[in-house]
Design a protein around this motif. Structure first.
Motif, short mmCIF file in Angstrom:
data_model
loop_
_atom_site.label_atom_id
_atom_site.label_comp_id
_atom_site.label_asym_id
_atom_site.label_seq_id
_atom_site.Cartn_x
_atom_site.Cartn_y
_atom_site.Cartn_z
N ALA A 117 0.71 -1.26 0.13
CA ALA A 117 0.11 0.14 -0.03
C ALA A 117 0.91 1.46 0.02
N ILE A 118 2.12 1.04 0.50
CA ILE A 118 2.71 2.28 0.50
C ILE A 118 4.51 2.20 -0.27
N PRO A 119 4.47 3.13 -1.12
CA PRO A 119 5.71 3.04 -2.06
C PRO A 119 6.87 2.79 -1.21
N GLU A 120 7.64 1.76 -1.88
CA GLU A 120 9.02 1.53 -1.26
C GLU A 120 10.13 2.82 -1.27
N LYS A 121 9.62 3.82 -1.95
CA LYS A 121 10.79 4.87 -2.08
C LYS A 121 10.81 5.62 -0.69
N ILE A 122 9.90 5.32 0.19
CA ILE A 122 9.86 5.63 1.66
C ILE A 122 10.90 4.93 2.39
N THR A 123 12.15 5.50 2.78
CA THR A 123 13.18 4.76 3.07
C THR A 123 13.75 5.46 4.76
N ALA A 124 14.55 4.62 5.17
CA ALA A 124 15.19 5.25 6.45
C ALA A 124 16.46 5.90 5.99
N PRO A 125 17.14 6.55 7.22
CA PRO A 125 18.24 7.69 6.49
C PRO A 125 19.39 6.89 6.07
N ASP A 126 19.44 5.60 6.14
CA ASP A 126 20.48 4.91 5.61
C ASP A 126 20.28 4.04 4.15
N GLY A 127 18.97 4.56 3.78
CA GLY A 127 18.73 4.13 2.39
C GLY A 127 17.73 2.84 2.32
N ARG A 128 17.41 2.11 3.47
CA ARG A 128 16.68 0.88 3.61
C ARG A 128 15.30 1.20 3.45
N PRO A 129 14.27 0.35 2.60
CA PRO A 129 12.88 0.74 2.63
C PRO A 129 12.22 0.48 4.00
N VAL A 130 11.40 1.14 4.33
CA VAL A 130 10.58 1.19 5.71
C VAL A 130 9.14 1.23 5.40
N ASN A 131 8.71 1.11 4.06
CA ASN A 131 7.36 1.15 3.85
C ASN A 131 6.54 0.36 4.62
N ALA A 132 6.79 -0.89 4.71
CA ALA A 132 5.89 -1.73 5.47
C ALA A 132 5.84 -1.66 6.94
N LEU A 133 7.25 -1.20 7.59
CA LEU A 133 7.36 -0.89 8.96
C LEU A 133 6.32 0.51 9.24
N ARG A 134 6.63 1.39 8.37
CA ARG A 134 5.71 2.83 8.74
C ARG A 134 4.07 2.35 8.72
N GLY A 135 3.91 1.40 7.44
CA GLY A 135 2.17 1.03 7.24
C GLY A 135 1.86 0.33 8.53
N PHE A 136 2.70 -0.76 8.73
CA PHE A 136 2.08 -1.56 9.76
C PHE A 136 1.93 -0.89 11.20
N THR A 137 3.05 -0.03 11.39
CA THR A 137 2.91 0.78 12.80
C THR A 137 1.56 1.51 12.85
N ASP A 138 1.33 2.30 11.73
CA ASP A 138 0.08 3.20 11.55
C ASP A 138 -1.09 2.35 11.50
N MET A 139 -1.13 1.10 11.32
CA MET A 139 -2.32 0.27 11.15
C MET A 139 -2.50 -0.22 12.69
N VAL A 140 -1.42 -0.41 13.55
CA VAL A 140 -1.81 -0.79 14.88
C VAL A 140 -2.07 0.41 15.75
N ALA A 141 -1.42 1.52 15.27
CA ALA A 141 -2.09 2.76 15.74
C ALA A 141 -3.70 2.82 15.77
N ALA A 142 -4.05 2.60 14.52
CA ALA A 142 -5.47 3.06 14.11
C ALA A 142 -6.07 2.15 14.92
N LEU A 143 -5.83 0.89 14.93
CA LEU A 143 -6.65 -0.17 15.43
C LEU A 143 -6.81 -0.03 16.87
N THR A 144 -5.64 0.26 17.50
CA THR A 144 -5.65 0.59 18.75
C THR A 144 -6.64 1.83 19.25
N LYS A 145 -6.56 2.74 18.35
CA LYS A 145 -7.54 4.02 18.87
C LYS A 145 -8.90 3.77 18.52
N GLN A 146 -9.25 2.96 17.43
CA GLN A 146 -10.72 2.60 16.97
C GLN A 146 -11.08 1.63 18.09
#
Length: 325
Positions: free
Chosen positions: A24-53
């Motif tokens: 769902a989230i583009p791989e161009k989103i990376t950490a400062p060292d260049g590693r993709p973090v799209n799944a990490l960011r998206g998953f963390t946001d999902m857990v946050a949204a589910l916890t809120k809901q």
């Protein structure tokens, strides 16, 4: 595991959610060292949204310790076979011909990142040797005796767990079309959608799925039996086992053509039930207590991980959701 509070027990299908986040989230989103973090960011946001809901008092991210268990493959060799990638360099200690699930190269390292963030946040993970996350979820939902259980997954197979009785109830928050279009399923919704009996909608859904087959899991089903006819047969006879008995009973009211189709598929039907039904008595190992804390277990570590993985905003939303539930 914990003394329950007012909120529900939230069981997350880990791989289902981080695969969805990855795509769902583009791989161009990376950490400062260049590693993709799209799944990490998206998953963390999902857990946050589910916890809120859902404001859970307890939360467990359930893991696949074996995404293609041997007992299921032994019964139906085609089970998830289309998802298999031959291991390029098999572990010498592994069985000959070892296989692995095809996972994008840039997702695999992000799973470790996700687990690090969960640990620092104080969120429990759980797995069972030789079994899938579905089996972990099935076991925890079945044995829960205190709190309403909400299963979060994009896998319809888990609709088999919905129940009103015995209490507490179990619901499935189905996210197959994305979190914004997620639907909460109980027995009434499963019965209305799939035409299975309300009184045992969860188990009846599993029996219907075995009968019609599921291409996404490599289950062929019975030739000539589709969704509607599968639901009608399960509604009429009550269960897959009862239907199989009716096939061998000359006095049962089965049309000749349907009887012939089911008889020809007897070997498959005998194997399909145990493959489709989730395990409900697994030995589950937890990383920590399942009580969802209001503050991170290790805030300094969580802050450092958020900075290292360019995930400050998602982590902040998670921490806020944990505190406000």
């Amino acid at each position: 595991m914990s003394t329950p509070e007012a909120g529900p027990l939230l069981l997350l299908d880990g791989a289902s959610l981080w695969f969805r986040a990855f795509y769902a989230i583009p791989e161009k989103i990376t950490a400062p060292d260049g590693r993709p973090v799209n799944a990490l960011r998206g998953f963390t946001d999902m857990v946050a949204a589910l916890t809120k809901q859902h404001a859970p008092s307890r939360l467990v991210v359930c893991l696949d310790l074996d995404w293609r268990p041997a007992f299921r493959v032994d019964l139906i060799p085609s089970y998830k076979a289309h998802r298999v990638a031959e291991t390029v360099e098999p572990d010498p200690a592994a069985a000959s011909g070892a296989v692995a699930e095809e996972v994008p190269d840039t997702l695999t390292p992000q799973v470790d990142m996700i687990l690090e963030v969960l640990e620092a946040a104080g969120i429990a993970t759980a797995g069972a040797d030789g079994l899938e996350a579905d089996d972990v979820i099935g076991t925890l939902a079945t044995r829960e005796r205190h709190s309403e259980t909400i299963v979060v997954s994009g896998d319809r197979d888990l609709l088999q767990l919905v129940r009103d009785t015995p209490e507490p109830p179990v619901r499935v928050f189905y996210v197959g079309r994305g979190l914004s279009k997620a639907e909460l399923w109980g027995p009434a919704e499963v019965s209305a959608k799939y035409g299975v009996p309300l009184r045992n909608a969860g188990p009846a859904y599993a029996d219907m799925a075995a009968l019609r087959g599921d291409a996404s899991d490599g289950l062929p089903g019975v030739a000539g039996i589709g969704d509607k006819s599968a639901a009608q047969l399960i509604s009429r006879f009550g269960s897959l086992d009862a239907l199989r008995e009716a096939v061998t009973d000359p006095a049962s009211e089965l049309a000749k053509g349907v009887r012939a189709k089911l008889a020809a598929a007897e070997d498959y039907l005998k194997a399909a039930g145990p493959v489709v039904r989730v395990v409900q008595d697994a030995t589950v190992d937890f990383s920590r207590d399942d009580l969802l804390p209001r503050e991170p277990a290790d805030p300094d570590r969580l802050h450092a991980l958020a900075a290292a993985y360019n995930a400050e905003s998602p982590v902040k939303r998670l921490v806020t959701a944990m505190a406000k539930r």
